[in-house]
Design an enzyme around this catalytic site. Structure first.
Site, PDB file in Angstrom:
ATOM      1  N   GLU A   1      34.309  13.023  55.375  1.00  0.00           N
ATOM      2  CA  GLU A   1      34.634  12.969  53.957  1.00  0.00           C
ATOM      3  C   GLU A   1      35.022  11.596  53.456  1.00  0.00           C
ATOM      4  OE1 GLU A   1      38.412  14.378  56.204  1.00  0.00           O
ATOM      5  OE2 GLU A   1      36.252  14.682  56.339  1.00  0.00           O
TER       6      GLU A   1
ATOM      7  N   HIS B   1      31.948  21.301  51.461  1.00  0.00           N
ATOM      8  CA  HIS B   1      33.156  21.017  52.251  1.00  0.00           C
ATOM      9  C   HIS B   1      33.575  19.554  52.111  1.00  0.00           C
ATOM     10  CE1 HIS B   1      35.916  21.834  55.653  1.00  0.00           C
ATOM     11  NE2 HIS B   1      35.694  20.567  55.957  1.00  0.00           N
TER      12      HIS B   1
ATOM     13  N   HIS C   1      36.977  17.815  50.047  1.00  0.00           N
ATOM     14  CA  HIS C   1      37.949  16.884  50.606  1.00  0.00           C
ATOM     15  C   HIS C   1      38.391  15.828  49.579  1.00  0.00           C
ATOM     16  CE1 HIS C   1      38.898  17.652  54.745  1.00  0.00           C
ATOM     17  NE2 HIS C   1      37.636  17.810  55.091  1.00  0.00           N
TER      18      HIS C   1
ATOM     19  N   GLU D   1      42.190  20.403  56.347  1.00  0.00           N
ATOM     20  CA  GLU D   1      41.019  21.227  56.631  1.00  0.00           C
ATOM     21  C   GLU D   1      41.156  22.676  56.179  1.00  0.00           C
ATOM     22  OE1 GLU D   1      38.448  19.840  57.180  1.00  0.00           O
ATOM     23  OE2 GLU D   1      38.889  17.938  58.158  1.00  0.00           O
TER      24      GLU D   1
ATOM     25  N   ASP E   1      42.138  13.864  68.941  1.00  0.00           N
ATOM     26  CA  ASP E   1      40.876  14.556  68.683  1.00  0.00           C
ATOM     27  C   ASP E   1      40.932  16.010  69.142  1.00  0.00           C
ATOM     28  OD1 ASP E   1      39.655  12.342  67.532  1.00  0.00           O
ATOM     29  OD2 ASP E   1      38.883  11.606  69.451  1.00  0.00           O
TER      30      ASP E   1
ATOM     31  N   TYR F   1      40.900  24.775  60.358  1.00  0.00           N
ATOM     32  CA  TYR F   1      39.897  25.081  59.338  1.00  0.00           C
ATOM     33  C   TYR F   1      39.999  26.541  58.872  1.00  0.00           C
ATOM     34  CZ  TYR F   1      37.488  20.699  60.601  1.00  0.00           C
ATOM     35  OH  TYR F   1      37.156  19.383  60.835  1.00  0.00           O
TER      36      TYR F   1
END
Length: 635
Positions: free
Chosen positions: A306, A330, A334, A353, A408, A416
C-alpha cells in the site's frame, strides 16, 4: 503490507477474502475448535509504547524529514548516495541520534561540511545494526553518505531476463516490515513519521517512480525528483526503476507497467476510480492527491503493498475478468486505514490490516454487489479457520507478542481476517450507519498519527463503548483483541452461491453426478475456489483425472485457481500436473501462492526433492523475503 491477503500471508492456503457488511444473514458459532482464553502475564509485561524491532531513540531525538540523493548502479546492484536527516530534540539533553541500518556501508556523516563522529554497532539478528551519530553543536541536520549491499533485504535487482519485456533491468524496494533500513539509514519504526524528498539517478532509458508525487508525463532523462509532503512511516518509503510506462484509468488514477502488460493492467483495474469515489463518500476525502498502481514483475513477494500514492501490485491478479481485483480495493483502503492511521509497532499490525480488510469488503460490495461480497467473505473466513488450526495460540492474538522474533512473523490471517471479523461484529451490534460514522471520526481523529492497540481500546472506551453500552462490553472487546481463537458467537458469513457448489461437489464425490454433468458455465472464480478448496484431502486417481480432463484445471490461466488445483495435485501426488507445478513455482514469487505448495511438497521425500529442484532454479529470481520464507522446506 500489505492482499486480498495480498501482502505476505505466511500461513494461508489460498484465496481472496472480503467481509460481509450487509448485515450478514445470521450470527452463528464458528466451526473452529475453541481454545482456553487467556491473556498471558508476558502480554501484561509488554511496554506498549516501545518498538521492540527498532534501535532508534525517537523519545530523545526524532527524525522528521529525509532528503535522499541516490544513484541506482545496476552493475553493482547498489544504491549509492546520501540521506540528509532533519531532526528535533525531544530531550534537550540528547547527544546522540540512533538510526537503524542493515547491511549498509556508511562512508561519512557530516553536518554542513563538517565531519560528525559516528559508530556502527554490531549486527543483531532480525534487526540489523544500530548507527550512533554524535549530534553537532549547531543545526538540526546530518548527512549520511552510504551505499547498500547487493543483498539488501528490502531491494530486488532483476536482470532483463527476469522482467516482462526482457530488454532492461528492474529494481524495486519492499520496506515492510523492517526492511527500509536495508536501503536507507533512518529510524525504521512505524511510530516515526517523516516527510521526504528524493533525487533518483538512473540509466536514461529507465523511469523511476516512488511512493510520492509522481508526474505521469515526466521526461525520461535519468534524473527524477520526488516529494512526499505528508508524514509517513518508514515502511511506506518505496522506489521502483524499470522500463515503465503510464496509462490513465481515471481523473486521479492510472497504472505504471512494462509495455507488454500495460493495456491488460489498465483494463483489469479500470474500476479503481469508482472504488476511490465510493470510499470517499463513506469514509471521507482521499488525502493523497493521486492513487496510481505500479505493476511489478512476478517475483514481487506479496499481492500488493500500500505504498501511498502508488500501490505496488503483483501481476498474478491480472486474470482478465476482474475476479481478483479485491486486492486493489484492499490496497486502496489502506489510504485510510494504515497510511493515514498507522500501527505504532508491529504488535499493532491488526489496526492496519483488520480495518483495511473490513473496508475492502465494504468497497467490493459497493462496486460489485452483495453476492460477490458474501462469497469472498466465506473464503476469507475459511482462510482464518485454517490459520487458527495451524498456528500456536500466542500467534492467534490480535495484539501479538513479537518480542525476540522476526517482525515478518506477524503476517498471517489473524491481523487481517480476525481483525475484520471483530469489526464486523461491532458493526452488527451498533448498526452499519453508526459504525460508519465511528470510522469516519476515527480516521479524522488519528489522521497522520501512529497509534497502539491500547490507544485504540481507550478511544473505543470513550466512544462506542460509552454510547452503546447496552450492546457492547469491555470483556468481549478484550477477548477479541487479547485472547486466542475466535470468540463464541462471532459472525460467520454465508453464501447461497456456495450452497449450490456444496450440493454438486457432494453429488460428484458420491458418484451420483459426473464431472461433465456439473454445469459450471456461470460459475465465478470464487465458486471455483470454493469447489476446489473444500475437496477432501485425498482423491483417487480416477477422480483427479476426471476433474482435470473435464475442466482443464492444470492448464488454468487464473493463478488462484491454478494454486488451489496444484495443492490438490501435490496432496494426491497427481503427476500429470507436476510440469505445470514446476513452472508455476519457478515463474511466481508471491508467497501466498508458492509457500503452501513448498510446505506440502516437503512432507514427502520425493516431493521435497522436487521442491528443491524448483527452488534452486527459482531462487535467483525470488525476492529475499520469498527465499527466507521457503528456504526451510528444501533444506
Amino acid at each position: 503490507m500489505k492482499s486480498i491477503r495480498y501482502l505476505a500471508f505466511l500461513w494461508i492456503s489460498t484465496l481472496l477474502a472480503c467481509s460481509n457488511p450487509e448485515q450478514p444473514a445470521e450470527i452463528k458459532a464458528p466451526q473452529t475448535p475453541q481454545k482456553t482464553p487467556q491473556q498471558t502475564s508476558k502480554q501484561t509485561q509488554i511496554d506498549h509504547a516501545k518498538d521492540y524491532h527498532s534501535f532508534a531513540n525517537p523519545d530523545v531525538v526524532k527524525v522528521s524529514h529525509i532528503d535522499l540523493d541516490l544513484t541506482a548502479d545496476f552493475d553493482k546492484k547498489q544504491l549509492i548516495g546520501t540521506a540528509t536527516l532533519t531532526y528535533q530534540k525531544v530531550d534537550e539533553q540528547g547527544k546522540t541520534l540512533i538510526l537503524d541500518t542493515r547491511g549498509l556501508t556508511i562512508l561519512e556523516v557530516t553536518s554542513g561540511n563538517t565531519p560528525v563522529a559516528f559508530e556502527l554497532q554490531k549486527e543483531v539478528p532480525n534487526l540489523g545494526s544500530a548507527l550512533h551519530i554524535t549530534l553537532p553543536e549547531q543545526g538540526n541536520q546530518v548527512s549520511i553518505s552510504y551505499h547498500t549491499s547487493k543483498d539488501a533485504s528490502g531491494a530486488q535487482w532483476l536482470t532483463p531476463e527476469q522482467t516482462a519485456g526482457k530488454q532492461y533491468p528492474f529494481l524495486f524496494t519492499q520496506a515492510q516490515a523492517v526492511h527500509a533500513r536495508s536501503f536507507i539509514p533512518l529510524q525504521d519504526s512505524p511510530q516515526v513519521r517523516v516527510t521526504y524528498t528524493a533525487t533518483i539517478r538512473t540509466p536514461k532509458e529507465l523511469l523511476a517512480v516512488m511512493s510520492a508525487a509522481n508526474d505521469p508525463v515526466t521526461p525520461r532523462d535519468g534524473v527524477y525528483e520526488f516529494n512526499m509532503p505528508q508524514p509517513i512511516p518508514s515502511y511506506l518509503i518505496a522506489l521502483a526503476i524499470g522500463d515503465l510506462h503510464f496509462k490513465a484509468m481515471g481523473e486521479r488514477t492510472g497504472v505504471y507497467a512494462e509495455p507488454s502488460i500495460l493495456d491488460a493492467a489498465a483494463s483489469e483495474f479500470e474500476d479503481t476510480e469508482s472504488m476511490l469515489e465510493a470510499t470517499e463518500k463513506t469514509y471521507g476525502p482521499y488525502s493523497w492527491d493521486r492513487y496510481d498502481l505500479l505493476i511489478l514483475p512476478p517475483s514481487f513477494p506479496f499481492g500488493g503493498m500500500e505504498n501511498p500514492r502508488l500501490s505496488f501490485i503483483t501481476p498474478t491478479v491480472i486474470a482478465g475478468d476482474k475476479s481478483l481485483v479485491s486486492l486493489i480495493a484492499h490496497e486502496l483502503a489502506h489510504s485510510w486505514s494504515g497510511n493515514t492511521v498507522t500501527n505504532a509497532t508491529w504488535r499493532d499490525l491488526w489496526l492496519n490490516e483488520g480495518f483495511t480488510t473490513y473496508l475492502t469488503y465494504r468497497i467490493m460490495e459497493m462496486i460489485y454487489g452483495t453476492d460477490r461480497y458474501n462469497m469472498e467473505a466465506v473464503l476469507g473466513y475459511q482462510d482464518l479457520q485454517a490459520d487458527i488450526a495451524a498456528l500456536p495460540e500466542n500467534d492467534e492474538i490480535l495484539a501479538i507478542d513479537l518480542r525476540g522474533r522476526n517482525p515478518d512473523d506477524v503476517f498471517s490471517n489473524i491481523p487481517y481476517e480476525k481483525g475484520a471479523l471483530f469489526l464486523r461484529e461491532i458493526e452488527q451490534k451498533v448498526g452499519r450507519d453508526n459504525f460508519d460514522k465511528f470510522l469516519l471520526e476515527y480516521f479524522n481523529h488519528f489522521a497522520f498519527k501512529s497509534i497502539t492497540t491500547d490507544q485504540f481500546v481507550s478511544y473505543l472506551d470513550q466512544t462506542l463503548l460509552t454510547t452503546y453500552a447496552d450492546v457492547l462490553d469491555k470483556e468481549r472487546i478484550h477477548q477479541w483483541i487479547f485472547e486466542p481463537g475466535i470468540p463464541d458467537g462471532a459472525p460467520m458469513p454465508e453464501s447461497d452461491a456456495f450452497s449450490k457448489v456444496d450440493t454438486v461437489r457432494d453429488a460428484w464425490l458420491e458418484g451420483s453426478l459426473s464431472a461433465k454433468q456439473i454445469n459450471t458455465q456461470d460459475w465465478t472464480v470464487h465458486q471455483w475456489l470454493y469447489f476446489l478448496n473444500n475437496m477432501p484431502q485425498k482423491l483417487n486417481d480416477m477422480q483427479l483425472v476426471e476433474l482435470d480432463s473435464t475442466f482443464q484445471l492444470t492448464a488454468s490461466k487464473n493463478n488462484e485457481i491454478a494454486h488451489s488445483w496444484l495443492l490438490i495435485a501435490v496432496k494426491n501426488e497427481y503427476k500429470p500436473a507436476y510440469e505445470r507445478l514446476y513452472s508455476y513455482l519457478v515463474g511466481i514469487g508471491r508467497n501466498k501462492l508458492v509457500k503452501p505448495l513448498y510446505r506440502e511438497l516437503a512432507k514427502t521425500v520425493e516431493g521435497k526433492a522436487f521442491a528443491k529442484r524448483a527452488f534452486e532454479e527459482a531462487k535467483p529470481g525470488y525476492h529475499p523475503l520469498t527465499v527466507h520464507a521457503n528456504q526451510g522446506f528444501v533444506e
